[in-house]
Scaffold this motif. Structure first.
Motif, PDB file in Angstrom:
ATOM      1  N   ASP A 186       0.814  -1.211   0.000  1.00 11.59           N
ATOM      2  CA  ASP A 186       0.000   0.000   0.000  1.00 11.59           C
ATOM      3  C   ASP A 186       0.853   1.269   0.000  1.00 11.59           C
ATOM      4  OD1 ASP A 186      -2.159  -1.657  -0.017  1.00 11.59           O
ATOM      5  OD2 ASP A 186      -2.631  -1.452   2.116  1.00 11.59           O
ATOM      6  N   THR A 187       1.951   1.250   0.784  1.00 16.53           N
ATOM      7  CA  THR A 187       2.834   2.424   0.799  1.00 16.53           C
ATOM      8  C   THR A 187       3.414   2.675  -0.584  1.00 16.53           C
ATOM      9  OG1 THR A 187       3.474   1.680   3.005  1.00 16.53           O
ATOM     10  CG2 THR A 187       4.736   3.495   2.068  1.00 16.53           C
ATOM     11  N   ILE A 188       3.876   1.612  -1.226  1.00 23.73           N
ATOM     12  CA  ILE A 188       4.465   1.752  -2.559  1.00 23.73           C
ATOM     13  C   ILE A 188       3.424   2.298  -3.531  1.00 23.73           C
ATOM     14  CG2 ILE A 188       5.398   0.473  -4.529  1.00 23.73           C
ATOM     15  CD1 ILE A 188       6.716  -1.413  -2.447  1.00 23.73           C
ATOM     16  N   LYS A 189       2.220   1.792  -3.403  1.00 22.92           N
ATOM     17  CA  LYS A 189       1.159   2.230  -4.314  1.00 22.92           C
ATOM     18  C   LYS A 189       0.854   3.717  -4.100  1.00 22.92           C
ATOM     19  CE  LYS A 189      -2.960   0.793  -6.578  1.00 22.92           C
ATOM     20  NZ  LYS A 189      -4.113  -0.053  -6.643  1.00 22.92           N
ATOM     21  N   ARG A 190       0.827   4.129  -2.835  1.00 29.10           N
ATOM     22  CA  ARG A 190       0.505   5.527  -2.525  1.00 29.10           C
ATOM     23  C   ARG A 190       1.598   6.450  -3.057  1.00 29.10           C
ATOM     24  NH1 ARG A 190       1.653   7.956   2.291  1.00 29.10           N
ATOM     25  NH2 ARG A 190       2.044   5.946   3.243  1.00 29.10           N
ATOM     26  N   LEU A 191       2.852   6.030  -2.926  1.00 28.73           N
ATOM     27  CA  LEU A 191       3.950   6.920  -3.289  1.00 28.73           C
ATOM     28  C   LEU A 191       4.285   6.894  -4.778  1.00 28.73           C
ATOM     29  CD1 LEU A 191       6.306   6.253  -0.262  1.00 28.73           C
ATOM     30  CD2 LEU A 191       4.815   8.223  -0.640  1.00 28.73           C
ATOM     31  N   SER A 192       4.072   5.753  -5.415  1.00 28.47           N
ATOM     32  CA  SER A 192       4.512   5.656  -6.812  1.00 28.47           C
ATOM     33  C   SER A 192       3.380   5.374  -7.786  1.00 28.47           C
ATOM     34  CB  SER A 192       5.546   4.536  -6.953  1.00 28.47           C
ATOM     35  OG  SER A 192       4.927   3.278  -6.741  1.00 28.47           O
ATOM     36  N   GLY A 193       2.250   4.957  -7.263  1.00 28.55           N
ATOM     37  CA  GLY A 193       1.154   4.583  -8.166  1.00 28.55           C
ATOM     38  C   GLY A 193       1.313   3.179  -8.723  1.00 28.55           C
ATOM     39  N   GLU A 194       2.417   2.523  -8.381  1.00 28.13           N
ATOM     40  CA  GLU A 194       2.652   1.175  -8.916  1.00 28.13           C
ATOM     41  C   GLU A 194       2.098   0.119  -7.954  1.00 28.13           C
ATOM     42  OE1 GLU A 194       3.933   0.498 -11.968  1.00 28.13           O
ATOM     43  OE2 GLU A 194       3.883   2.673 -12.245  1.00 28.13           O
ATOM     44  N   ASP A 195       1.440  -0.886  -8.534  1.00 28.98           N
ATOM     45  CA  ASP A 195       0.830  -1.931  -7.717  1.00 28.98           C
ATOM     46  C   ASP A 195       1.650  -3.212  -7.811  1.00 28.98           C
ATOM     47  OD1 ASP A 195      -0.744  -3.695  -6.382  1.00 28.98           O
ATOM     48  OD2 ASP A 195      -2.503  -3.506  -7.675  1.00 28.98           O
ATOM     49  N   VAL A 196       2.454  -3.472  -6.766  1.00 28.22           N
ATOM     50  CA  VAL A 196       3.325  -4.645  -6.811  1.00 28.22           C
ATOM     51  C   VAL A 196       2.549  -5.957  -6.731  1.00 28.22           C
ATOM     52  CG1 VAL A 196       5.398  -3.508  -5.948  1.00 28.22           C
ATOM     53  CG2 VAL A 196       3.795  -4.535  -4.330  1.00 28.22           C
ATOM     54  N   SER A 197       1.284  -5.896  -6.299  1.00 30.54           N
ATOM     55  CA  SER A 197       0.544  -7.152  -6.207  1.00 30.54           C
ATOM     56  C   SER A 197       0.182  -7.697  -7.589  1.00 30.54           C
ATOM     57  CB  SER A 197      -0.707  -6.998  -5.341  1.00 30.54           C
ATOM     58  OG  SER A 197      -1.505  -5.955  -5.822  1.00 30.54           O
ATOM     59  N   ARG A 198       0.441  -6.907  -8.641  1.00 33.86           N
ATOM     60  CA  ARG A 198       0.234  -7.431  -9.997  1.00 33.86           C
ATOM     61  C   ARG A 198       1.317  -8.447 -10.385  1.00 33.86           C
ATOM     62  NH1 ARG A 198      -2.785  -5.309 -13.666  1.00 33.86           N
ATOM     63  NH2 ARG A 198      -1.235  -5.571 -15.296  1.00 33.86           N
ATOM     64  N   CYS A 199       2.423  -8.415  -9.653  1.00 30.95           N
ATOM     65  CA  CYS A 199       3.547  -9.301  -9.997  1.00 30.95           C
ATOM     66  C   CYS A 199       3.163 -10.755  -9.764  1.00 30.95           C
ATOM     67  CB  CYS A 199       4.775  -8.954  -9.160  1.00 30.95           C
ATOM     68  SG  CYS A 199       6.121 -10.142  -9.360  1.00 30.95           S
ATOM     69  N   PHE A 200       3.431 -11.615 -10.765  1.00 30.95           N
ATOM     70  CA  PHE A 200       3.168 -13.045 -10.575  1.00 30.95           C
ATOM     71  C   PHE A 200       4.456 -13.860 -10.654  1.00 30.95           C
ATOM     72  CE2 PHE A 200       3.194 -14.332 -15.100  1.00 30.95           C
ATOM     73  CZ  PHE A 200       3.069 -13.108 -15.722  1.00 30.95           C
ATOM     74  N   GLN A 201       5.556 -13.185 -10.328  1.00 32.17           N
ATOM     75  CA  GLN A 201       6.814 -13.887 -10.135  1.00 32.17           C
ATOM     76  C   GLN A 201       7.306 -14.663 -11.356  1.00 32.17           C
ATOM     77  OE1 GLN A 201       9.022 -13.924  -7.360  1.00 32.17           O
ATOM     78  NE2 GLN A 201       7.859 -12.041  -7.097  1.00 32.17           N
ATOM     79  N   CYS A 202       7.302 -14.021 -12.513  1.00 27.59           N
ATOM     80  CA  CYS A 202       7.818 -14.734 -13.687  1.00 27.59           C
ATOM     81  C   CYS A 202       9.331 -14.684 -13.710  1.00 27.59           C
ATOM     82  CB  CYS A 202       7.225 -14.169 -14.972  1.00 27.59           C
ATOM     83  SG  CYS A 202       7.918 -12.596 -15.506  1.00 27.59           S
ATOM     84  N   GLY A 203       9.907 -13.640 -13.079  1.00 29.81           N
ATOM     85  CA  GLY A 203      11.368 -13.566 -12.985  1.00 29.81           C
ATOM     86  C   GLY A 203      12.052 -12.871 -14.144  1.00 29.81           C
ATOM     87  N   LYS A 204      11.283 -12.291 -15.058  1.00 28.89           N
ATOM     88  CA  LYS A 204      11.903 -11.668 -16.226  1.00 28.89           C
ATOM     89  C   LYS A 204      12.752 -10.462 -15.828  1.00 28.89           C
ATOM     90  CE  LYS A 204      10.648 -10.833 -21.062  1.00 28.89           C
ATOM     91  NZ  LYS A 204       9.585 -10.560 -22.024  1.00 28.89           N
ATOM     92  N   CYS A 205      12.363  -9.790 -14.732  1.00 27.72           N
ATOM     93  CA  CYS A 205      13.138  -8.629 -14.270  1.00 27.72           C
ATOM     94  C   CYS A 205      14.537  -9.054 -13.857  1.00 27.72           C
ATOM     95  CB  CYS A 205      12.416  -7.927 -13.126  1.00 27.72           C
ATOM     96  SG  CYS A 205      11.798  -9.029 -11.843  1.00 27.72           S
ATOM     97  N   THR A 206      14.605 -10.131 -13.088  1.00 30.37           N
ATOM     98  CA  THR A 206      15.901 -10.632 -12.638  1.00 30.37           C
ATOM     99  C   THR A 206      16.725 -11.131 -13.825  1.00 30.37           C
ATOM    100  OG1 THR A 206      14.946 -11.262 -10.528  1.00 30.37           O
ATOM    101  CG2 THR A 206      17.009 -12.329 -11.125  1.00 30.37           C
ATOM    102  N   ALA A 207      16.033 -11.781 -14.753  1.00 34.89           N
ATOM    103  CA  ALA A 207      16.717 -12.348 -15.911  1.00 34.89           C
ATOM    104  C   ALA A 207      17.400 -11.265 -16.749  1.00 34.89           C
ATOM    105  CB  ALA A 207      15.728 -13.129 -16.767  1.00 34.89           C
ATOM    106  N   GLY A 208      16.797 -10.100 -16.835  1.00 31.15           N
ATOM    107  CA  GLY A 208      17.345  -9.068 -17.716  1.00 31.15           C
ATOM    108  C   GLY A 208      18.179  -8.027 -16.994  1.00 31.15           C
ATOM    109  N   CYS A 209      18.207  -8.090 -15.673  1.00 35.14           N
ATOM    110  CA  CYS A 209      18.893  -7.043 -14.906  1.00 35.14           C
ATOM    111  C   CYS A 209      20.412  -7.183 -15.027  1.00 35.14           C
ATOM    112  CB  CYS A 209      18.479  -7.118 -13.435  1.00 35.14           C
ATOM    113  SG  CYS A 209      19.307  -5.885 -12.410  1.00 35.14           S
TER     114      CYS A 209
END
Lengths: 195, 301, 468
Positions: free
Chosen positions: A14-37
């Motif tokens: 909720d804090t992240i959503k309030r401050l950035s507008g981004e909803d982390v609960s949309r993440c379903f753990q595919c791991g593509k972020c880690t793969a490309g980082c």
């Protein structure tokens, strides 16, 4: 042990959503972020783990992680995220919460660099590249680091020892003074500051 | 004469002097004017947005507001980081009137949001035909790996004029200058420039990956359009060579310098002597190339 | 297919397209365009001599460009019927090519079956019921996945390409090879969920079949190439049916397939290898494979013309253009339009056993209709009071099932509900300005009575309970 309970399990999300507008609960753990980082290998918590911890209010571990400081803001993760989460923006937000809540930096060289960078801009209105490098190298106790490089740059006329300066430096100072109050966005940290 | 507002940013007045020089040369040859934004300040990249949203916005918006005050409708920002910050600031204040008011208060002057921010490669792309017509010494035989890095490929909200995974703007420019644009793997990989000083180990590793990929593709040089990428790939090249126990010897050349070379300008005037990895081999290759018949005159502007 | 083609109760229209469907259950008027095959089916013996004679070679669609076919061809060996067709868009005669073939096929055919003048034939026929089994298509990944090379790398193929290579009668005679140089691959990466479970680039749903066919292909890879190593990058393993879990475990335990939990971020060419950059989210590390071949499990998506087909049949579809079942639990093989049934992947991604089950169920449902001389329907359908109907025909426009026609009544044109088509939705009754339409069982009187009943009872109770 990370305790999960109804009162707090969504706090970090909720804090992240309030401050950035981004909803982390949309993440379903595919791991593509880690793969490309490009720096995932250097991080103590991988980007997808950051998203997961944010989902289950593992805030201490996230806010103390090196990950949020090692993020280069290259936006590879945000560009490729199948759930359209701007992960780089979430990292930005987590950094700010971490600073506001007084977490010690696990990457002092990086946080120190940011501080010196901003100090230079605050002082002159523009970045003094030479001063920044010298101060940084002194701070990390390696005063001779990159000295050969500096000599090379100097001889090629690429270093302006005096740097550029903004005429209206008063305004720049004011911008820094006024903006610093960003911490007021976070109720928890105001209390900490007041103490 | 079309005149743009010009935001050089801190680098172009220091370590990226040659980018500044060569941009001005090329704009003159295209009949485009550049006028510096009055009393500009640092955009805050990349440290400000890491720590304070408001500070990052305020620094960027003051620049835009200074331009607006002087009646500049469009400003050109050659540094990809400055470009990204300024354009992002425009996007954010356009969506939030309250935020704009707050930022206007911090910077002590109004900003209506009427200044467009463009990157120098965008302008070149727009003038591609005139650019091609102004070529007198085609860069024949030169194999160029165009490197976009992060901020000239992403995010979509900023770079809405090229593809995020396979951008082609610089490749098209390079081709129009007579050189061979290479299809290679690391066009949009991050070089880690923001860690060049603080976490040199990481920056050097990433630089090595990029240089290795360009070398493998058979590049004579890497074309860039960002002073941070240039500085990092150029200055950390020897360290990357030591780390990976190899030699790259890849000059990192600004796209504006390549344009100048193709227009037959003097290498020194374009600041090609200012790189840590010298461009001698590239210049030799060019001077050895046969000059085409019926040498073209520069287009009158 | 061969069995069906020989059944006396089945008429197969191959190389044909349904162009128009009118009417209703028990009474569908269907217009079929039987396209000109340029070969007369009654004369052709299937000897394939014409195919051998044809000099025009083009990429084979069936082999996804891995192999070739002629301008006159049968798509694959087991194709039914075993009668070739001339692809007029590439045939030298029809395209008036400068390269002459001298009508090689015509001259080669001893049975004189090749007929270049054959024209499309239109068949109008009545049917009692329709089963829609139009199948699926694959996500056009090249446009969406620039990070996987967007189709620029020859050795990044789809699972269907891989399937073609596995087939003994396929373009590589059953050998698994790299399309770029024909060499046998050693490190083979399978990437799942390309286009599926990807809201930003493809479809949000799971394609359902990829986990299992990927496990099968990884096993078969090992059977075909002893030295090969398979890596499967997956997000979640969905092996939910009988023996499926054991099958996937067998791939891991007996065939050494490495399952890595994490979506691949990028593929790039490095010399003759493909660098696959992924992550192992279970180990918490980014990983890289220098692969010889990459196989993408691309998403199951509806046919490109699914929406047009739905419109023609007046059946609904969802936002992805998958056809909608009448009820997700209780009527899964029926469309809401009576007499039209669904089978297979046109309704949802599904595997072979499920498709067969659905098709069998649909066939049984059809038999249920066709075996009776009369239809038994729900009684709640609309009825027009012809006396009151002004003939404005507003109802015919609002009916979602095309259930209202017109009839002559007392010298006027009035609306008339086809009882077997009406689904009892009530839209017409609500719309009719003259209140000439009632929905049986839901007339205004009946609804008012229902509303009033509880009040009357309350009234009674109040009166009874009131102090004297």
């Amino acid at each position: 042990m990370l305790q999960l309970n109804a009162e707090t399990v969504h706090t970090c999300r909720d804090t992240i959503k309030r401050l950035s507008g981004e909803d982390v609960s949309r993440c379903f753990q595919c791991g593509k972020c880690t793969a490309g980082c490009p720096v995932a290998i250097d991080m103590d918590v991988t980007p997808n783990q950051v998203m997961r911890l944010a989902q289950i209010n593992g805030r201490e571990r996230v806010l103390a992680s090196s990950t949020i400081w090692l993020c280069l803001s290259c936006e590879t993760c945000s560009t490729r995220c199948p759930a359209d989460i701007d992960i780089a923006k979430v990292m930005d937000t987590l950094r700010k919460i971490s600073v506001a809540e007084g977490y010690p930096s696990p990457e002092p060289a990086i946080t120190g660099f940011h501080r010196l960078f901003l100090a230079s801009v605050e002082k002159y209105g523009r970045l003094n590249e030479l001063e920044l490098s010298i101060k940084h190298n002194l701070a990390i106790m390696k005063p001779t680091k990159d000295i050969r490089l500096a000599v090379g740059l100097f001889s090629k006329g690429k270093i302006n020892p005096f740097g550029g300066k903004v005429k209206d430096r008063e305004r720049v100072k004011k911008i820094f003074a006024e903006s610093q109050r960003f911490v007021k966005v976070y109720p928890e940290s105001i209390e900490r500051e007041a103490e | 004469m079309m005149e743009y507002g010009y935001y050089p940013g801190c680098s172009l007045h220091g370590t990226a002097k040659e980018f500044d020089l060569s941009i001005k040369e090329s704009f003159t040859s295209l009949g485009l004017g550049l006028k510096e934004v009055e009393d500009w300040n640092c955009c805050g990249a990349s440290s400000a947005h890491e720590t304070s949203e408001e500070l990052a916005l305020a620094l960027a918006v003051r620049i835009l507001s200074q331009a607006e005050k002087a009646g500049q409708k469009t400003i050109v920002a050659p540094c990809a980081a400055c470009y990204s910050r300024l354009k992002m600031a425009n996007v954010e204040v356009a969506h939030d009137a309250g935020l704009r008011k707050r930022i206007s208060h911090i910077i002590g002057q109004d900003y209506q949001g009427n200044v467009a921010v463009r990157h120098v490669t965008e302008i070149y792309k727009e003038n591609k035909d005139r650019l091609a017509a102004s070529v007198t010494k085609p860069l024949a035989g030169l194999k160029i790996a165009s490197y976009y890095g992060c901020l000239l490929a992403r995010p979509k909200a900023v770079v809405d004029w090229d593809d995020a995974e396979n951008p082609t703007t610089m490749d098209e420019l390079v081709t129009s200058l007579g050189a061979q644009a290479l299809d290679w793997s690391h066009k949009t990989e991050c070089c880690g420039a923001s860690f060049s000083i603080s976490r040199g180990d990481i920056a050097v590793r990433l630089v090595g990956d990029i240089l290795g990929a360009a070398k493998l593709a058979g590049a004579d040089a890497i074309a860039v359009a960002c002073p941070l990428c240039q500085a990092n790939l150029d200055m950390r090249q020897s360290a990357a060579e030591r780390r990976n126990k190899t030699t790259y010897k890849l000059p990192i050349i600004y796209i504006s310098q390549l344009i100048g070379l193709a227009q037959g300008k003097d290498a020194k005037a374009l600041g090609l002597d200012k790189h840590m990895v010298g461009a001698e081999k590239v210049l030799e290759k060019l001077s050895a190339a046969p000059i085409p018949h019926g040498e073209k005159k520069p287009v009158a502007v | 297919m061969v069995e069906s083609s020989k059944d006396k109760n089945i008429t197969m229209h191959t190389y044909s397209e349904v162009e128009q469907v009118k009417g209703y259950v028990g009474n569908f008027d269907v217009r079929i365009r039987k396209k000109a095959r340029s070969v007369e089916m009654s004369k052709c013996t299937g000897c394939q001599v014409c195919v051998e004679a044809c000099p025009q070679v083009v990429p084979s669609e069936w082999d996804l460009g891995l192999g070739t076919r002629k301008a006159i061809y049968t798509p694959f060996v087991q194709a039914v019927p075993n009668v070739p067709v001339i692809d007029r868009s590439v045939c030298r005669i029809f395209t008036k090519s400068k390269e002459k073939c001298g009508a090689a096929c015509v001259r080669a055919c001893a049975a004189k079956a090749v007929n270049l003048k054959q024209e499309d034939e239109i068949i109008n026929e009545k049917f009692g019921a329709i089963v829609v089994a139009t199948g699926y298509s694959l996500h056009p990944w090249q446009k969406a996945y620039g990070e996987y090379g967007g189709g620029r790398y020859k050795d990044v193929i789809t699972a269907l390409h891989f399937e073609r290579m596995l087939q003994a009668s396929g373009p590589t005679s059953g050998h698994v090879v790299r399309p770029s140089d024909g060499k046998e691959p050693k490190n083979v990466v399978f990437i799942q969920c390309v286009g599926s479970r990807d809201e930003s680039k493809g479809v949000p749903y799971c394609s359902g079949i990829c986990c299992m066919y990927t496990a099968k292909q990884a096993i078969l890879l090992k059977e075909h190439c002893q030295d090969a190593q398979a890596y499967v990058f997956y997000i979640d393993l969905r092996a939910t049916k009988k023996n499926y879990e054991q099958f996937v475990l067998r791939a891991q335990r007996d065939y050494g397939v490495i399952y890595t939990r994490g979506r691949v971020s990028k593929i790039y060419q490095k010399s003759d290898k493909l660098v696959v950059r992924g992550a192992d989210t279970l180990a918490g590390v980014p990983v890289e494979v220098e692969a010889d071949l990459v196989v993408l499990a691309t998403a199951v998506v509806p046919q490109p013309d699914a929406v047009a087909v739905a419109r023609m049949l007046a059946i609904p579809h969802d936002q992805f253009a998958l056809f909608t079942e009448a009820h997700p639990k209780l009527r899964p093989v029926e469309s809401v339009t009576r007499g039209i049934f669904l089978a297979g992947t046109c309704q949802s991604p599904m595997d072979i056993p499920e498709s067969v089950a659905m098709a069998s169920a649909a066939a049984a449902k059809v038999m249920g209709i066709l075996s009776h001389s009369e239809l038994m329907l729900e009684p709640t359908i609309a009825e027009v009071n012809a006396e009151r109907c002004s003939g404005c025909l507003t109802c015919t426009k609002v009916c979602p099932f095309d259930a209202i026609t017109t009839v002559a009544y007392d010298g006027r044109t009035v609306s008339n509900v086809i009882a077997s088509v009406c689904q009892g939705c009530g839209t017409c009754a609500a719309t009719c300005p003259a209140s000439a339409i009632i929905l049986k069982g839901f007339t205004n009187e009946e609804i008012y009575a229902q509303i009033e009943a509880p009040f009357k009872r309350m009234e009674k109770e109040v009166t009874a309970g009131a102090p004297a």
